[in-house]
Design a protein around this motif. Structure first.
Motif, PDB file in Angstrom:
ATOM      1  N   ILE A  89      44.512  -6.701  20.169  1.00  0.00           N
ATOM      2  CA  ILE A  89      43.892  -7.742  20.976  1.00  0.00           C
ATOM      3  C   ILE A  89      44.914  -8.236  21.982  1.00  0.00           C
ATOM      4  O   ILE A  89      46.095  -7.874  21.919  1.00  0.00           O
ATOM      5  N   VAL A  90      44.482  -9.088  22.867  1.00  0.00           N
ATOM      6  CA  VAL A  90      45.363  -9.800  23.781  1.00  0.00           C
ATOM      7  C   VAL A  90      44.891 -11.250  23.772  1.00  0.00           C
ATOM      8  O   VAL A  90      43.700 -11.525  23.760  1.00  0.00           O
ATOM      9  N   PHE A  91      45.850 -12.192  23.711  1.00  0.00           N
ATOM     10  CA  PHE A  91      45.483 -13.606  23.712  1.00  0.00           C
ATOM     11  C   PHE A  91      46.368 -14.376  24.666  1.00  0.00           C
ATOM     12  O   PHE A  91      47.456 -13.944  25.027  1.00  0.00           O
ATOM     13  N   ASP A  92      45.871 -15.527  25.097  1.00  0.00           N
ATOM     14  CA  ASP A  92      46.591 -16.390  26.026  1.00  0.00           C
ATOM     15  C   ASP A  92      47.625 -17.181  25.243  1.00  0.00           C
ATOM     16  O   ASP A  92      47.265 -17.904  24.314  1.00  0.00           O
ATOM     17  N   ARG A  97      43.275 -19.557  21.486  1.00  0.00           N
ATOM     18  CA  ARG A  97      41.883 -19.305  21.097  1.00  0.00           C
ATOM     19  C   ARG A  97      41.171 -18.431  22.126  1.00  0.00           C
ATOM     20  O   ARG A  97      40.118 -17.873  21.843  1.00  0.00           O
ATOM     21  N   ILE A  98      41.740 -18.299  23.331  1.00  0.00           N
ATOM     22  CA  ILE A  98      41.193 -17.405  24.347  1.00  0.00           C
ATOM     23  C   ILE A  98      41.782 -16.024  24.101  1.00  0.00           C
ATOM     24  O   ILE A  98      42.983 -15.810  24.260  1.00  0.00           O
ATOM     25  N   ALA A  99      40.945 -15.103  23.679  1.00  0.00           N
ATOM     26  CA  ALA A  99      41.410 -13.769  23.314  1.00  0.00           C
ATOM     27  C   ALA A  99      40.317 -12.749  23.613  1.00  0.00           C
ATOM     28  O   ALA A  99      39.155 -13.093  23.794  1.00  0.00           O
ATOM     29  N   ALA A 100      40.736 -11.495  23.662  1.00  0.00           N
ATOM     30  CA  ALA A 100      39.804 -10.394  23.887  1.00  0.00           C
ATOM     31  C   ALA A 100      40.390  -9.142  23.264  1.00  0.00           C
ATOM     32  O   ALA A 100      41.591  -9.066  22.986  1.00  0.00           O
ATOM     33  N   LEU A 101      39.524  -8.162  23.065  1.00  0.00           N
ATOM     34  CA  LEU A 101      40.001  -6.869  22.587  1.00  0.00           C
ATOM     35  C   LEU A 101      40.823  -6.210  23.683  1.00  0.00           C
ATOM     36  O   LEU A 101      40.530  -6.350  24.863  1.00  0.00           O
ATOM     37  N   TRP A 102      41.868  -5.512  23.283  1.00  0.00           N
ATOM     38  CA  TRP A 102      42.702  -4.789  24.226  1.00  0.00           C
ATOM     39  C   TRP A 102      42.051  -3.456  24.531  1.00  0.00           C
ATOM     40  O   TRP A 102      41.513  -2.847  23.606  1.00  0.00           O
ATOM     41  N   PRO A 103      42.034  -2.931  25.696  1.00  0.00           N
ATOM     42  CA  PRO A 103      42.555  -3.483  26.943  1.00  0.00           C
ATOM     43  C   PRO A 103      41.494  -4.304  27.679  1.00  0.00           C
ATOM     44  O   PRO A 103      40.300  -4.051  27.548  1.00  0.00           O
ATOM     45  N   VAL A 104      41.955  -5.256  28.464  1.00  0.00           N
ATOM     46  CA  VAL A 104      41.081  -6.007  29.355  1.00  0.00           C
ATOM     47  C   VAL A 104      41.121  -5.270  30.690  1.00  0.00           C
ATOM     48  O   VAL A 104      42.162  -5.201  31.327  1.00  0.00           O
ATOM     49  N   THR A 105      40.011  -4.694  31.071  1.00  0.00           N
ATOM     50  CA  THR A 105      39.964  -3.859  32.263  1.00  0.00           C
ATOM     51  C   THR A 105      39.407  -4.629  33.461  1.00  0.00           C
ATOM     52  O   THR A 105      38.676  -5.613  33.291  1.00  0.00           O
ATOM     53  N   PRO A 106      39.751  -4.193  34.672  1.00  0.00           N
ATOM     54  CA  PRO A 106      39.160  -4.822  35.858  1.00  0.00           C
ATOM     55  C   PRO A 106      37.632  -4.744  35.861  1.00  0.00           C
ATOM     56  O   PRO A 106      36.960  -5.628  36.371  1.00  0.00           O
TER      57      PRO A 106
END
Length: 133
Positions: A89-92, A97-106
């Protein structure tokens, strides 16, 4: 009476539009921030949720301070992680609490922005129709 109905329609549409904007534009802002400043980490699948569109993984991760967070991943093509399986994942770091699965793509960011634009256009059309009522 007609003015009351028209006022109710306009207020209801504005409320719906505000919710759509929050979901699309603010989410795209969060995704862009994750692209720039996000910290990659590992998350463990602790369960699954079953929305109408498929199966989502419920992921548990810990930030740099050791605080526990839970992320419900979006439905994605491919296999859903099994319970106990690790995923990236990637988180701020400022707001973990702001997170998303990796990778976050354009593409993910563009899709959220397109949703915001589409909902704004739909809102404008509905508002125009409500005012003509």
């Amino acid at each position: 009476m007609k003015l009351l109905v028209k006022t109710f329609l306009v207020l209801a549409l504005v409320g719906i539009w505000a919710g759509l904007l929050r979901f699309s534009f603010w989410k795209s802002r969060d995704l862009r921030r994750l692209q720039r400043e996000g910290v990659r980490g590992a998350a463990t699948c602790i369960g699954h949720s079953y929305p109408r569109s498929g199966v989502c993984a419920v992921l548990e991760y810990y930030d740099g301070a050791g605080n526990r967070h839970v992320l419900t991943g979006p439905v994605r093509p491919g296999p859903t992680p099994a319970i106990g399986e690790k995923t990236e994942i990637v988180f701020d770091p400022r707001t973990p609490r702001i997170a998303a699965l990796w990778p976050v793509t354009p593409r993910m960011v563009r899709n959220r922005l397109a949703g915001g634009v589409a909902s704004s256009l739909l809102f404008a059309a509905c508002l125009y129709a409500a005012l003509q009522f």
